[in-house]
Scaffold this motif. Structure first.
Motif, mmCIF file in Angstrom:
data_model
loop_
_atom_site.group_PDB
_atom_site.id
_atom_site.type_symbol
_atom_site.label_atom_id
_atom_site.label_comp_id
_atom_site.label_asym_id
_atom_site.label_seq_id
_atom_site.Cartn_x
_atom_site.Cartn_y
_atom_site.Cartn_z
ATOM 1 N N THR A 177 -17.655 -23.149 40.485
ATOM 2 C CA THR A 177 -17.909 -22.815 39.083
ATOM 3 C C THR A 177 -18.218 -24.083 38.284
ATOM 4 O OG1 THR A 177 -15.609 -23.101 38.342
ATOM 5 C CG2 THR A 177 -16.215 -20.959 39.300
ATOM 6 N N PRO A 178 -18.859 -23.940 37.120
ATOM 7 C CA PRO A 178 -19.096 -25.110 36.262
ATOM 8 C C PRO A 178 -17.815 -25.858 35.917
ATOM 9 C CG PRO A 178 -20.423 -23.266 35.523
ATOM 10 C CD PRO A 178 -19.519 -22.733 36.584
ATOM 11 N N ARG A 179 -16.712 -25.122 35.758
ATOM 12 C CA ARG A 179 -15.426 -25.762 35.461
ATOM 13 C C ARG A 179 -14.984 -26.650 36.614
ATOM 14 N NH1 ARG A 179 -12.309 -27.832 31.590
ATOM 15 N NH2 ARG A 179 -10.084 -27.596 32.012
ATOM 16 N N HIS A 180 -15.140 -26.164 37.847
ATOM 17 C CA HIS A 180 -14.804 -26.969 39.021
ATOM 18 C C HIS A 180 -15.622 -28.260 39.035
ATOM 19 C CE1 HIS A 180 -13.397 -23.144 41.360
ATOM 20 N NE2 HIS A 180 -12.496 -23.574 40.489
ATOM 21 N N TRP A 181 -16.917 -28.139 38.748
ATOM 22 C CA TRP A 181 -17.793 -29.311 38.735
ATOM 23 C C TRP A 181 -17.376 -30.294 37.652
ATOM 24 C CZ3 TRP A 181 -20.949 -31.338 42.097
ATOM 25 C CH2 TRP A 181 -21.464 -30.528 43.120
ATOM 26 N N GLN A 182 -16.982 -29.763 36.502
ATOM 27 C CA GLN A 182 -16.559 -30.639 35.409
ATOM 28 C C GLN A 182 -15.324 -31.444 35.811
ATOM 29 O OE1 GLN A 182 -15.026 -28.700 31.840
ATOM 30 N NE2 GLN A 182 -16.019 -30.233 30.547
ATOM 31 N N ILE A 183 -14.361 -30.767 36.430
ATOM 32 C CA ILE A 183 -13.138 -31.450 36.880
ATOM 33 C C ILE A 183 -13.480 -32.511 37.924
ATOM 34 C CG2 ILE A 183 -10.964 -31.150 38.133
ATOM 35 C CD1 ILE A 183 -10.785 -28.355 36.818
ATOM 36 N N PHE A 184 -14.347 -32.139 38.876
ATOM 37 C CA PHE A 184 -14.738 -33.092 39.922
ATOM 38 C C PHE A 184 -15.436 -34.304 39.331
ATOM 39 C CE2 PHE A 184 -18.189 -34.542 42.777
ATOM 40 C CZ PHE A 184 -17.423 -35.058 43.802
ATOM 41 N N ASN A 185 -16.390 -34.065 38.428
ATOM 42 C CA ASN A 185 -17.141 -35.173 37.840
ATOM 43 C C ASN A 185 -16.241 -36.109 37.045
ATOM 44 O OD1 ASN A 185 -19.596 -34.334 38.892
ATOM 45 N ND2 ASN A 185 -20.131 -33.122 37.104
ATOM 46 N N ILE A 186 -15.321 -35.531 36.276
ATOM 47 C CA ILE A 186 -14.411 -36.369 35.490
ATOM 48 C C ILE A 186 -13.474 -37.154 36.401
ATOM 49 C CG2 ILE A 186 -12.469 -36.293 33.868
ATOM 50 C CD1 ILE A 186 -13.894 -33.972 32.452
ATOM 51 N N THR A 187 -13.002 -36.497 37.480
ATOM 52 C CA THR A 187 -12.132 -37.193 38.441
ATOM 53 C C THR A 187 -12.858 -38.372 39.069
ATOM 54 O OG1 THR A 187 -10.948 -35.140 38.938
ATOM 55 C CG2 THR A 187 -10.752 -36.934 40.535
ATOM 56 N N LEU A 188 -14.109 -38.151 39.466
ATOM 57 C CA LEU A 188 -14.893 -39.213 40.089
ATOM 58 C C LEU A 188 -15.193 -40.328 39.086
ATOM 59 C CD1 LEU A 188 -15.797 -39.431 42.991
ATOM 60 C CD2 LEU A 188 -18.020 -38.536 42.355
ATOM 61 N N ALA A 189 -15.446 -39.942 37.838
ATOM 62 C CA ALA A 189 -15.681 -40.944 36.799
ATOM 63 C C ALA A 189 -14.427 -41.793 36.575
ATOM 64 C CB ALA A 189 -16.106 -40.263 35.501
ATOM 65 N N LEU A 190 -13.253 -41.138 36.590
ATOM 66 C CA LEU A 190 -12.003 -41.879 36.430
ATOM 67 C C LEU A 190 -11.762 -42.813 37.620
ATOM 68 C CD1 LEU A 190 -9.681 -39.074 35.000
ATOM 69 C CD2 LEU A 190 -10.591 -41.072 33.781
ATOM 70 N N ALA A 191 -12.123 -42.349 38.822
ATOM 71 C CA ALA A 191 -11.995 -43.212 40.002
ATOM 72 C C ALA A 191 -12.923 -44.423 39.883
ATOM 73 C CB ALA A 191 -12.315 -42.419 41.272
ATOM 74 N N THR A 192 -14.101 -44.197 39.306
ATOM 75 C CA THR A 192 -15.031 -45.301 39.078
ATOM 76 C C THR A 192 -14.445 -46.288 38.076
ATOM 77 O OG1 THR A 192 -16.907 -43.835 39.511
ATOM 78 C CG2 THR A 192 -17.383 -45.903 38.377
ATOM 79 N N LEU A 193 -13.811 -45.756 37.031
ATOM 80 C CA LEU A 193 -13.143 -46.624 36.048
ATOM 81 C C LEU A 193 -11.990 -47.385 36.707
ATOM 82 C CD1 LEU A 193 -13.050 -44.287 32.913
ATOM 83 C CD2 LEU A 193 -14.572 -46.235 33.330
ATOM 84 N N ALA A 194 -11.299 -46.748 37.664
ATOM 85 C CA ALA A 194 -10.237 -47.437 38.391
ATOM 86 C C ALA A 194 -10.802 -48.596 39.193
ATOM 87 C CB ALA A 194 -9.499 -46.454 39.311
ATOM 88 N N SER A 195 -12.009 -48.410 39.736
ATOM 89 C CA SER A 195 -12.675 -49.503 40.446
ATOM 90 C C SER A 195 -12.939 -50.673 39.496
ATOM 91 C CB SER A 195 -14.008 -49.022 41.043
ATOM 92 O OG SER A 195 -13.803 -48.033 42.016
ATOM 93 N N ILE A 196 -13.286 -50.345 38.255
ATOM 94 C CA ILE A 196 -13.513 -51.394 37.256
ATOM 95 C C ILE A 196 -12.212 -52.146 37.001
ATOM 96 C CG2 ILE A 196 -14.099 -51.832 34.828
ATOM 97 C CD1 ILE A 196 -15.976 -49.422 34.976
#
Length: 202
Positions: A177-196
């Motif tokens: 669902t779009p909601r699942h994708w939103q959660i996944f994208n935000i999680t991945l974005a946060l992981a990217t910020l953790a890399s920073i």
């Protein structure tokens, strides 16, 4: 000489596999690319990363790493460039559309994205420098040990890249669902910020 090279091979493979497989800028992008565009479309980016790492290792083995020793500010400039680019990518990932609603003009990261990104990726620089410092020999064996490092990075790095793409592709099958994708994208974005955060801390 050959006995020394052989003794280094196993720890070198373990080091490069660990470096290539643990979370970092490359792997976050590979996972996002795999989730949004699939396995085949992500392969040019994989080959770009591998070529970029290879070129970086070669240049560092020829003495490019001395820049950081002689000009410490150069490392800080590299970090700032990478942080700015990773912030941009994190925002792009966070607000990416679900696959079902993706813009027809959206394109996966390309071969040249993979090549160029390695030269502003501090993790690529630091792991390559560490690898060359720890696993190259002096004297006439230096050339052969650099070749061994390149070989190890090529094999284990390719395995690590495929693993992260497959993680992304697997998520594509799970996100319904779009909601699942939103959660996944935000999680991945946060992981990217953790890399920073890891980049800033080093």
């Amino acid at each position: 000489m050959y006995e020394q090279l052989f003794a280094l091979m196993l720890p070198l493979l373990i080091f490069t596999l660990t470096a290539a497989s643990t979370p970092g800028p490359n792997n976050m992008l590979l996972s996002a690319n795999g989730a949004h565009f699939g396995f085949r479309a992500s392969m040019p980016f994989v080959f770009g990363i591998r070529l970029g790492i290879l070129l970086l290792v070669v240049l560092l083995s020829l003495g490019l790493g001395a820049i950081f020793t002689n000009y410490p500010a150069a490392q800080q400039v590299l970090k700032l460039i990478c942080i700015a680019y990773m912030l941009y990518l994190a925002m792009k990932i966070a607000f990416a559309s679900p696959v079902s609603k993706q813009d027809k003009g959206a394109q996966p990261l390309s071969f040249w994205h993979g090549v160029v990104f390695q030269f502003i990726n501090p993790k690529a620089w630091m792991t390559s420098l560490t690898c060359l410092s720890a696993f190259t020999l002096v004297g006439e064996a230096y050339f052969y040990s650099v070749l061994m490092v390149i070989f190890a990075w090529s094999i284990t790095g390719f395995i690590g890249s495929l693993f992260w793409i497959c993680c992304g592709v697997a998520m594509q099958q799970l996100l319904k669902t779009p909601r699942h994708w939103q959660i996944f994208n935000i999680t991945l974005a946060l992981a990217t910020l953790a890399s920073i955060a890891m980049i800033i801390g080093n």
